[in-house]
Enzyme design. Structure first.
Site, mmCIF file in Angstrom:
data_model
loop_
_atom_site.group_PDB
_atom_site.id
_atom_site.type_symbol
_atom_site.label_atom_id
_atom_site.label_comp_id
_atom_site.label_asym_id
_atom_site.label_seq_id
_atom_site.Cartn_x
_atom_site.Cartn_y
_atom_site.Cartn_z
ATOM 1 N N HIS A 124 2.149 8.927 0.948
ATOM 2 C CA HIS A 124 2.150 7.645 0.234
ATOM 3 C C HIS A 124 1.807 6.608 1.372
ATOM 4 C CE1 HIS A 124 2.340 3.717 -1.634
ATOM 5 N NE2 HIS A 124 1.822 4.431 -2.876
ATOM 6 N N GLU A 184 -6.009 6.820 -2.779
ATOM 7 C CA GLU A 184 -5.482 5.610 -2.799
ATOM 8 C C GLU A 184 -5.997 4.781 -1.654
ATOM 9 O OE1 GLU A 184 -1.840 5.251 -5.399
ATOM 10 O OE2 GLU A 184 -1.007 5.648 -3.373
ATOM 11 N N SER A 232 -4.089 -0.795 -7.550
ATOM 12 C CA SER A 232 -4.438 -1.966 -8.424
ATOM 13 C C SER A 232 -5.143 -1.539 -9.915
ATOM 14 C CB SER A 232 -5.465 -3.133 -7.768
ATOM 15 O OG SER A 232 -4.620 -3.478 -6.556
ATOM 16 N N GLY A 243 -1.365 -2.514 -4.201
ATOM 17 C CA GLY A 243 -0.520 -3.744 -4.563
ATOM 18 C C GLY A 243 -1.356 -5.198 -4.102
HETATM 19 P P1 PGA Z 1 -0.563 -0.497 -6.920
HETATM 20 O O1 PGA Z 1 0.239 0.773 -6.139
HETATM 21 O O2 PGA Z 1 -0.792 0.079 -8.251
HETATM 22 O O3 PGA Z 1 0.803 -1.486 -6.963
HETATM 23 O O4 PGA Z 1 -1.606 -0.963 -6.381
HETATM 24 C C1 PGA Z 1 -0.253 2.028 -6.228
HETATM 25 C C2 PGA Z 1 0.522 3.005 -5.504
HETATM 26 O O5 PGA Z 1 1.042 2.573 -4.361
HETATM 27 O O6 PGA Z 1 0.630 4.000 -5.981
#
Ligand code: PGA
Length: 236
Positions: free
Chosen positions: A91, A160, A196, A166
């Site tokens: 991650h 991602e 997001s 975030g």
């Molecule tokens: P988010 O995070 O939906 O808050 O952007 C996604 C993630 O880190 O898996």
């Protein structure tokens, strides 16, 4: 059938996690939803839950040991206590905020692979790489597969982009289309999008070819929003 995963990160307590998991379990049962749903609570909230077969609790992280002297970490002894057999590896917050190197990540991957865990393996580029262009972005992503066995049966990938996690900034549908197509061309594994994702953009994201589901942080922490997103996932 599309997959939906919730990453709690450093949110929810043991008590609220239990309520959340029980609420989702009942929802899946009552609504006859068969999609694969994964929840990654904090390590302190892992527990033994009685769940429908398509709902899985995974660990956000664990060290590549059974037990030992690794202050602040957990190993497979602690995961085995609750029958946890699913783990998130690579991650972006572990890579970029907590300093995990590709070498550490590959060691972790190989350890959990040898034990047959389901691995959700995350890749994604930071903003400056994205801004440098597609060639740089793809080069960066391929390096995140160094030391990772992509033929492993129990593997799910997640793309991602770091700049979309975030931040409330979601990658454009075109960006997601392009990157997912490139990754899928090389690796034929389920590929989630994360960054997001929320109730208002989920449907459009799930309609992109080569998007097999989503990994959701912030907007999944509210149980009603997560249920709404499970429903959208079911209908796609
Ligand atoms: P988010 O995070 O939906 O808050 O952007 C996604 C993630 O880190 O898996």
């Amino acid at each position: 059938m599309k997959i939906i995963a919730s990453n709690f990160k450093t949110n929810h307590t043991r008590k609220s996690t239990k309520e959340f998991v029980e609420n989702i379990n009942k929802f899946l049962k009552d609504e006859n939803i068969d999609n694969e749903v994964l929840i990654f609570p904090t390590a302190t909230s892992l527990d033994e839950f009685s769940l429908v077969k398509n709902l899985t609790i995974g660990s956000q992280n664990a060290y590549y040991v059974k037990n030992g002297s690794f202050t602040g970490e957990i190993g497979t002894d602690q995961l085995d206590e609750f029958g946890i057999k699913t783990i998130l590896i690579g991650h972006s917050e572990r890579r970029h905020k907590l300093g995990e190197s590709q070498k550490d990540i590959a060691l972790k991957y190989n350890y959990y692979k040898s034990l047959g865990y389901k691995i959700i393996y995350c890749v994604g580029e930071p903003l400056e790489v994205y801004e440098a262009g597609l060639t740089e972005t793809l080069g960066y992503i391929w390096e995140q597969f160094d030391g990772i066995d992509l033929d492993y049966d129990n593997l799910i990938l997640a793309y991602e982009p770091v700049w979309a996690i975030g931040t409330g900034v979601v990658a454009s549908l075109d960006d997601i289309t392009t990157i997912h197509k490139k990754i899928k061309k090389k690796i034929s594994k389920p590929l989630l999008y994360g960054g997001s994702v929320k109730p208002t953009n989920l449907d459009a994201i799930l309609k992109i070819p080569n998007v097999d589901g989503t990994l959701i942080g912030t907007s999944s922490w509210n149980v009603e929003d997560f249920k709404q997103m499970i429903k959208i996932t079911k209908d796609n």
